[in-house]
Each structure stands twice: as structure tokens, then as C-alpha cells.
Design an enzyme around this catalytic site. Sequence first.
Site, short mmCIF file in Angstrom:
data_model
loop_
_atom_site.label_atom_id
_atom_site.label_comp_id
_atom_site.label_asym_id
_atom_site.label_seq_id
_atom_site.Cartn_x
_atom_site.Cartn_y
_atom_site.Cartn_z
N CYS A 30 -22.57 -33.56 15.20
CA CYS A 30 -23.55 -32.92 16.08
C CYS A 30 -24.09 -33.93 17.11
O CYS A 30 -24.68 -34.93 16.73
CB CYS A 30 -24.70 -32.36 15.25
SG CYS A 30 -26.00 -31.61 16.25
N THR A 62 -31.75 -31.39 16.52
CA THR A 62 -32.07 -32.19 15.33
C THR A 62 -31.31 -31.70 14.11
O THR A 62 -30.62 -30.70 14.15
CB THR A 62 -33.59 -32.13 15.04
OG1 THR A 62 -33.92 -33.22 14.21
CG2 THR A 62 -33.99 -30.84 14.38
N GLY A 106 -40.54 -30.43 7.31
CA GLY A 106 -39.73 -30.92 8.41
C GLY A 106 -39.52 -29.80 9.40
O GLY A 106 -39.64 -28.63 9.05
N THR A 163 -27.88 -34.99 16.91
CA THR A 163 -28.34 -35.65 15.69
C THR A 163 -27.93 -37.12 15.75
O THR A 163 -26.77 -37.42 15.99
CB THR A 163 -27.71 -34.98 14.45
OG1 THR A 163 -28.07 -33.59 14.45
CG2 THR A 163 -28.20 -35.62 13.16
N ALA A 191 -24.49 -36.33 11.73
CA ALA A 191 -24.63 -37.17 12.93
C ALA A 191 -23.27 -37.50 13.55
O ALA A 191 -23.19 -37.73 14.76
CB ALA A 191 -25.37 -38.45 12.58
#
Length: 179
Positions: free
Chosen positions: A167, A9, A53, A170, A164
Site C-alpha cells: 500500500c 493509513t 486507532g 502506508t 507497507a
Amino acid sequence: MPNPIVRGTTVIVIRKGDQVVMAGDGQVTMGDTIVKHQARKIRRLYRDKILTGFAGSTADAFTLFERLEAKLEQYNGNLKRASVELAKDWRMDRALRRLEALLLAADAKDSFILSGTGDVIEPDDGFAAVGSGAPYALAAARALDRHTDLSARQIAEEAMNIAASICVYTNREFMIEEL
């Protein structure tokens, strides 16, 4: 001791002026397989005044959210005190020590990264991130902050898009919360 690099994540908090924004992606993976695209990795705690988070095991994160919420109630919403006390418990408690997650927590004045090794880290510049895409998102956010006039929310969204694109853990299904 768990590996400090948590895969799976990206969650970032941006503090700019009086703006506080937390963004996280929605991807959940099991090994090298994507099993969910729109997971909620950001929660509001303590009367919606605190953003949290996580990166790591979902079940472990829920346990930590509950523990942090209890500490916030115990210390009347004092995030710094609640974070320190949670980190102490996390480090000392046998069951908690096995949890594999990192937490980000932010209120109107403070931001912290909490880990199972007892760390309560307050970033120097108000930017912090956890998860496998954290270094990419954090670098992008700092560059955007220094070289643009974007708002905290815009920085968070662009930083997440950059993470994103680099990775594999992600995705672009972002949840963004603001205080």
C-alpha cells in the site's frame, strides 16, 4: 455518504490468547504527496485500558476520540456500550455524520470497528483493520496466525510490514501498543 474505503493509513488490532496489540503506521498524505512520516494514529483511552486507532481525517478522528472518551467515562469504561452509543450519535448528529474517519477500539475482552453509518462491528477472529492497507494487513495477520507461532505483537509488526510493502499510503514508521 462518505466513501467507506479510507485512504491514507493502516491500523490493525490483533487479539491472540490474552494478548491485545494495536499497530498503526505514521504516514500522512495530502492527495498524492506525503506530508508527515511519524503521525500518532493510536491512542490509549480510559485510564490506559482501551486502545483506539483511526483511519481518515485527523481532525475528525480527534473529535471521535474525544466523543468516545466521554462515552467511556459515562459508561464506566464499558467499551461495548460506549461504542454503540457513539455510533448512534455519529449516525444521528448532523455534524458528526460528515466526519470522515473509521475507528478501531479494543480493550482486554472486545474489539470493534466503528463507522459513521452506525456500524459497530466485532470481528469473529479478534483481528480487525482500517485504512487503505487494511485488507493487506488483515490477510497477512490471519495467515501468520494460522501458520506460525508468532506472538500477537510479532504478527502485528509483520502484517504491517507486508501492508507497507503493498500500500502506497502506508509507511514503516509503526506505533505499536499492547494491553
